[in-house]
Write a protein that holds these residues in place. Structure first.
Motif, PDB file in Angstrom:
ATOM      1  N   ASN A   1      -1.198  17.031  76.843  1.00 22.98           N
ATOM      2  CA  ASN A   1       0.191  17.491  76.760  1.00 22.98           C
ATOM      3  C   ASN A   1       0.668  17.533  75.312  1.00 22.98           C
ATOM      4  OD1 ASN A   1       0.511  17.918  79.510  1.00 22.98           O
ATOM      5  ND2 ASN A   1       1.267  15.843  79.881  1.00 22.98           N
ATOM      6  N   GLU A   2       0.288  16.522  74.520  1.00 22.95           N
ATOM      7  CA  GLU A   2       0.649  16.503  73.103  1.00 22.95           C
ATOM      8  C   GLU A   2       0.032  17.700  72.377  1.00 22.95           C
ATOM      9  OE1 GLU A   2      -0.283  12.815  71.062  1.00 22.95           O
ATOM     10  OE2 GLU A   2       0.526  11.639  72.721  1.00 22.95           O
TER      11      GLU A   2
ATOM     12  N   LYS B   1      -0.848  20.636  73.641  1.00 24.14           N
ATOM     13  CA  LYS B   1      -0.135  21.850  74.040  1.00 24.14           C
ATOM     14  C   LYS B   1       1.217  21.951  73.336  1.00 24.14           C
ATOM     15  CE  LYS B   1      -2.294  22.283  78.537  1.00 24.14           C
ATOM     16  NZ  LYS B   1      -2.121  22.110  79.986  1.00 24.14           N
ATOM     17  N   SER B   2       1.904  20.821  73.270  1.00 30.78           N
ATOM     18  CA  SER B   2       3.211  20.791  72.615  1.00 30.78           C
ATOM     19  C   SER B   2       3.083  21.131  71.139  1.00 30.78           C
ATOM     20  CB  SER B   2       3.835  19.412  72.801  1.00 30.78           C
ATOM     21  OG  SER B   2       5.056  19.328  72.113  1.00 30.78           O
ATOM     22  N   GLU B   3       2.121  20.545  70.461  1.00 33.41           N
ATOM     23  CA  GLU B   3       1.905  20.819  69.037  1.00 33.41           C
ATOM     24  C   GLU B   3       1.487  22.272  68.808  1.00 33.41           C
ATOM     25  OE1 GLU B   3       2.435  18.969  66.247  1.00 33.41           O
ATOM     26  OE2 GLU B   3       3.359  17.454  67.526  1.00 33.41           O
TER      27      GLU B   3
ATOM     28  N   GLU C   1       2.427  24.837  70.586  1.00 31.57           N
ATOM     29  CA  GLU C   1       3.651  25.631  70.731  1.00 31.57           C
ATOM     30  C   GLU C   1       4.490  25.555  69.459  1.00 31.57           C
ATOM     31  OE1 GLU C   1       4.657  27.686  73.192  1.00 31.57           O
ATOM     32  OE2 GLU C   1       2.691  27.329  74.097  1.00 31.57           O
ATOM     33  N   ILE C   2       4.600  24.353  68.919  1.00 28.04           N
ATOM     34  CA  ILE C   2       5.378  24.169  67.690  1.00 28.04           C
ATOM     35  C   ILE C   2       4.724  24.924  66.547  1.00 28.04           C
ATOM     36  CG2 ILE C   2       6.091  22.476  65.961  1.00 28.04           C
ATOM     37  CD1 ILE C   2       6.421  20.469  68.303  1.00 28.04           C
TER      38      ILE C   2
END
Length: 138
Positions: free
Chosen positions: A42-43, A45-47, A49-50
């Motif tokens: 999840n981290e 994927k989040s990174e 996106e950022i």
């Protein structure tokens, strides 16, 4: 003499319980590691996106990605080790269970033999009383 296996049965049941506890702890650890992997994914994927949002963030993402790859690798190694330990602990628990069953069956056999002997003595005593009564009446 029939009671001597009860102590061994209790000892082996205690050992079985200890092996069950150890297995449960390993399974809890495996669950924690699986959660860690999911959190890491999840981290990542989040990174990602950022990083797609800005050039500055994409520069920092490269460093994050290296660390994430290393962390993913360590988690995979830990999971493999824990799974091997779970397999071993499961085998040990199965062996401990078989030991308990072996002693319980042996004790059951002893108890049945003791009960048969007791009934045989009881019947012999009753036969003796009946025979004595018969002889006195004659």
């Amino acid at each position: 003499m029939s009671g001597d296996l009860h102590t061994l049965i209790r000892l082996h049941k205690w050992r079985l319980d200890e092996k069950r506890k150890a297995l449960a702890e390993l399974q809890t650890l495996a669950d924690k590691l699986a959660n860690d992997v999911a959190r890491l994914e999840n981290e990542i994927k989040s990174e990602q996106e950022i990083a797609r949002g800005s050039a500055e963030a994409s520069f920092g993402y490269a460093n994050f990605a290296k660390l994430a790859i290393e962390r993913r690798k360590r988690l995979a190694q830990s999971i493999a080790q824990v799974e091997a330990q779970i397999t071993e602990a499961t085998d040990e628990m199965a062996e401990a269970f078989q030991e308990v069953k072996r002693y319980e069956l042996a004790q059951e056999g002893r108890d049945k033999r003791d009960e048969a002997k007791r009934k045989q003595r009881e019947n012999a005593a009753l036969d003796e009383v009946a025979l004595s009564g018969f002889m006195r009446r004659r």
